[in-house]
Design a protein around this motif. Sequence first.
Motif, mmCIF file in Angstrom:
data_model
loop_
_atom_site.group_PDB
_atom_site.id
_atom_site.type_symbol
_atom_site.label_atom_id
_atom_site.label_comp_id
_atom_site.label_asym_id
_atom_site.label_seq_id
_atom_site.Cartn_x
_atom_site.Cartn_y
_atom_site.Cartn_z
ATOM 1 N N ILE A 88 11.118 -19.226 -12.036
ATOM 2 C CA ILE A 88 10.601 -20.524 -12.486
ATOM 3 C C ILE A 88 10.201 -20.453 -13.956
ATOM 4 C CG2 ILE A 88 8.675 -22.146 -12.244
ATOM 5 C CD1 ILE A 88 8.773 -21.455 -9.192
ATOM 6 N N LEU A 89 9.478 -19.409 -14.315
ATOM 7 C CA LEU A 89 9.028 -19.292 -15.701
ATOM 8 C C LEU A 89 10.166 -18.944 -16.661
ATOM 9 C CD1 LEU A 89 5.575 -17.756 -15.019
ATOM 10 C CD2 LEU A 89 6.069 -19.989 -15.980
ATOM 11 N N LEU A 90 11.185 -18.244 -16.177
ATOM 12 C CA LEU A 90 12.350 -17.985 -17.025
ATOM 13 C C LEU A 90 13.107 -19.277 -17.308
ATOM 14 C CD1 LEU A 90 13.594 -14.600 -15.591
ATOM 15 C CD2 LEU A 90 12.838 -15.042 -17.936
ATOM 16 N N THR A 91 13.091 -20.200 -16.363
ATOM 17 C CA THR A 91 13.712 -21.503 -16.589
ATOM 18 C C THR A 91 12.941 -22.268 -17.664
ATOM 19 O OG1 THR A 91 14.458 -21.576 -14.304
ATOM 20 C CG2 THR A 91 14.394 -23.666 -15.484
ATOM 21 N N LYS A 92 11.618 -22.159 -17.628
ATOM 22 C CA LYS A 92 10.798 -22.839 -18.634
ATOM 23 C C LYS A 92 10.936 -22.206 -20.010
ATOM 24 C CE LYS A 92 7.327 -24.583 -15.479
ATOM 25 N NZ LYS A 92 5.902 -24.656 -15.152
ATOM 26 N N HIS A 93 11.357 -20.953 -20.051
ATOM 27 C CA HIS A 93 11.510 -20.255 -21.323
ATOM 28 C C HIS A 93 12.977 -19.902 -21.578
ATOM 29 C CE1 HIS A 93 7.300 -19.825 -22.451
ATOM 30 N NE2 HIS A 93 7.070 -19.757 -21.151
ATOM 31 N N ALA A 94 13.867 -20.788 -21.176
ATOM 32 C CA ALA A 94 15.298 -20.585 -21.413
ATOM 33 C C ALA A 94 15.645 -21.008 -22.838
ATOM 34 C CB ALA A 94 16.112 -21.399 -20.412
ATOM 35 N N GLU A 95 16.819 -20.601 -23.277
ATOM 36 C CA GLU A 95 17.262 -20.964 -24.618
ATOM 37 C C GLU A 95 17.558 -22.452 -24.669
ATOM 38 O OE1 GLU A 95 20.417 -19.481 -28.015
ATOM 39 O OE2 GLU A 95 20.573 -18.719 -25.988
ATOM 40 N N SER A 96 17.045 -23.098 -25.670
ATOM 41 C CA SER A 96 17.209 -24.542 -25.810
ATOM 42 C C SER A 96 18.366 -24.851 -26.744
ATOM 43 C CB SER A 96 15.903 -25.150 -26.321
ATOM 44 O OG SER A 96 16.038 -26.527 -26.514
ATOM 45 N N ALA A 97 18.155 -24.706 -28.023
ATOM 46 C CA ALA A 97 19.196 -24.964 -29.015
ATOM 47 C C ALA A 97 18.871 -24.184 -30.276
ATOM 48 C CB ALA A 97 19.268 -26.453 -29.334
ATOM 49 N N LEU A 98 19.886 -23.851 -31.010
ATOM 50 C CA LEU A 98 19.716 -23.138 -32.277
ATOM 51 C C LEU A 98 18.891 -21.863 -32.117
ATOM 52 C CD1 LEU A 98 19.024 -26.220 -34.555
ATOM 53 C CD2 LEU A 98 21.165 -24.973 -34.325
ATOM 54 N N SER A 99 19.141 -21.139 -31.050
ATOM 55 C CA SER A 99 18.440 -19.874 -30.760
ATOM 56 C C SER A 99 16.940 -20.042 -30.588
ATOM 57 C CB SER A 99 18.714 -18.833 -31.849
ATOM 58 O OG SER A 99 20.077 -18.536 -31.891
ATOM 59 N N LEU A 100 16.517 -21.210 -30.152
ATOM 60 C CA LEU A 100 15.104 -21.449 -29.878
ATOM 61 C C LEU A 100 14.862 -21.494 -28.376
ATOM 62 C CD1 LEU A 100 14.181 -24.200 -32.491
ATOM 63 C CD2 LEU A 100 13.639 -21.768 -32.575
ATOM 64 N N CYS A 101 13.680 -21.027 -28.008
ATOM 65 C CA CYS A 101 13.237 -21.117 -26.627
ATOM 66 C C CYS A 101 12.718 -22.537 -26.392
ATOM 67 C CB CYS A 101 12.129 -20.090 -26.394
ATOM 68 S SG CYS A 101 11.493 -20.067 -24.711
ATOM 69 N N ARG A 102 12.633 -22.927 -25.155
ATOM 70 C CA ARG A 102 12.085 -24.252 -24.852
ATOM 71 C C ARG A 102 10.627 -24.390 -25.271
ATOM 72 N NH1 ARG A 102 14.458 -25.915 -18.942
ATOM 73 N NH2 ARG A 102 16.603 -26.267 -19.650
ATOM 74 N N CYS A 103 9.934 -23.262 -25.444
ATOM 75 C CA CYS A 103 8.537 -23.321 -25.887
ATOM 76 C C CYS A 103 8.432 -23.462 -27.409
ATOM 77 C CB CYS A 103 7.772 -22.095 -25.404
ATOM 78 S SG CYS A 103 8.295 -20.545 -26.167
ATOM 79 N N GLY A 104 9.569 -23.421 -28.123
ATOM 80 C CA GLY A 104 9.572 -23.621 -29.560
ATOM 81 C C GLY A 104 9.667 -22.356 -30.379
ATOM 82 N N ARG A 105 9.538 -21.199 -29.734
ATOM 83 C CA ARG A 105 9.648 -19.935 -30.465
ATOM 84 C C ARG A 105 11.097 -19.456 -30.449
ATOM 85 N NH1 ARG A 105 5.017 -16.729 -27.360
ATOM 86 N NH2 ARG A 105 5.773 -18.042 -25.686
ATOM 87 N N LEU A 106 11.391 -18.426 -31.242
ATOM 88 C CA LEU A 106 12.728 -17.850 -31.221
ATOM 89 C C LEU A 106 13.024 -17.279 -29.844
ATOM 90 C CD1 LEU A 106 12.955 -16.002 -34.657
ATOM 91 C CD2 LEU A 106 14.171 -18.066 -33.954
ATOM 92 N N HIS A 107 14.252 -17.463 -29.407
ATOM 93 C CA HIS A 107 14.664 -16.974 -28.086
ATOM 94 C C HIS A 107 15.292 -15.601 -28.236
ATOM 95 C CE1 HIS A 107 15.796 -17.368 -23.915
ATOM 96 N NE2 HIS A 107 16.975 -16.891 -24.232
ATOM 97 N N PRO A 108 14.996 -14.638 -27.421
ATOM 98 C CA PRO A 108 14.041 -14.681 -26.318
ATOM 99 C C PRO A 108 12.608 -14.475 -26.810
ATOM 100 C CG PRO A 108 15.132 -12.554 -26.331
ATOM 101 C CD PRO A 108 15.732 -13.371 -27.437
ATOM 102 N N CYS A 109 11.724 -15.343 -26.375
ATOM 103 C CA CYS A 109 10.319 -15.243 -26.756
ATOM 104 C C CYS A 109 9.648 -14.135 -25.928
ATOM 105 C CB CYS A 109 9.608 -16.579 -26.546
ATOM 106 S SG CYS A 109 9.418 -17.063 -24.824
ATOM 107 N N ASP A 110 8.412 -13.831 -26.265
ATOM 108 C CA ASP A 110 7.686 -12.781 -25.549
ATOM 109 C C ASP A 110 7.517 -13.109 -24.072
ATOM 110 O OD1 ASP A 110 7.454 -11.355 -27.892
ATOM 111 O OD2 ASP A 110 5.430 -12.085 -28.342
#
Length: 90
Positions: A23-45
Amino acid sequence: MGTIYTSTAFREYAKAQVTHADILLTKHAESALSLCRCGRLHPCDEHRHWLEIRTHFRQFLVDEQYSSEVQQPCPPNPTRSDPSTPYDLG
């Protein structure tokens, strides 16, 4: 000290941890332009952490998928019953 789990209780705990991590990996999946859905660079911590948790607990569930399957013995090699094709021509 910690709780002592029976193997069944530990498998249930491991399943819950894997589900929670998914569930949490889905929330922190790659969004666009190498960004995580949380706004940090993907993969975030957070993504790395939950990936490690899922990997750790999935190793305890690997045997479960095989033990739940009933393994049937292999049938013997069938003999040819067609008289029109002889086994040995000599």
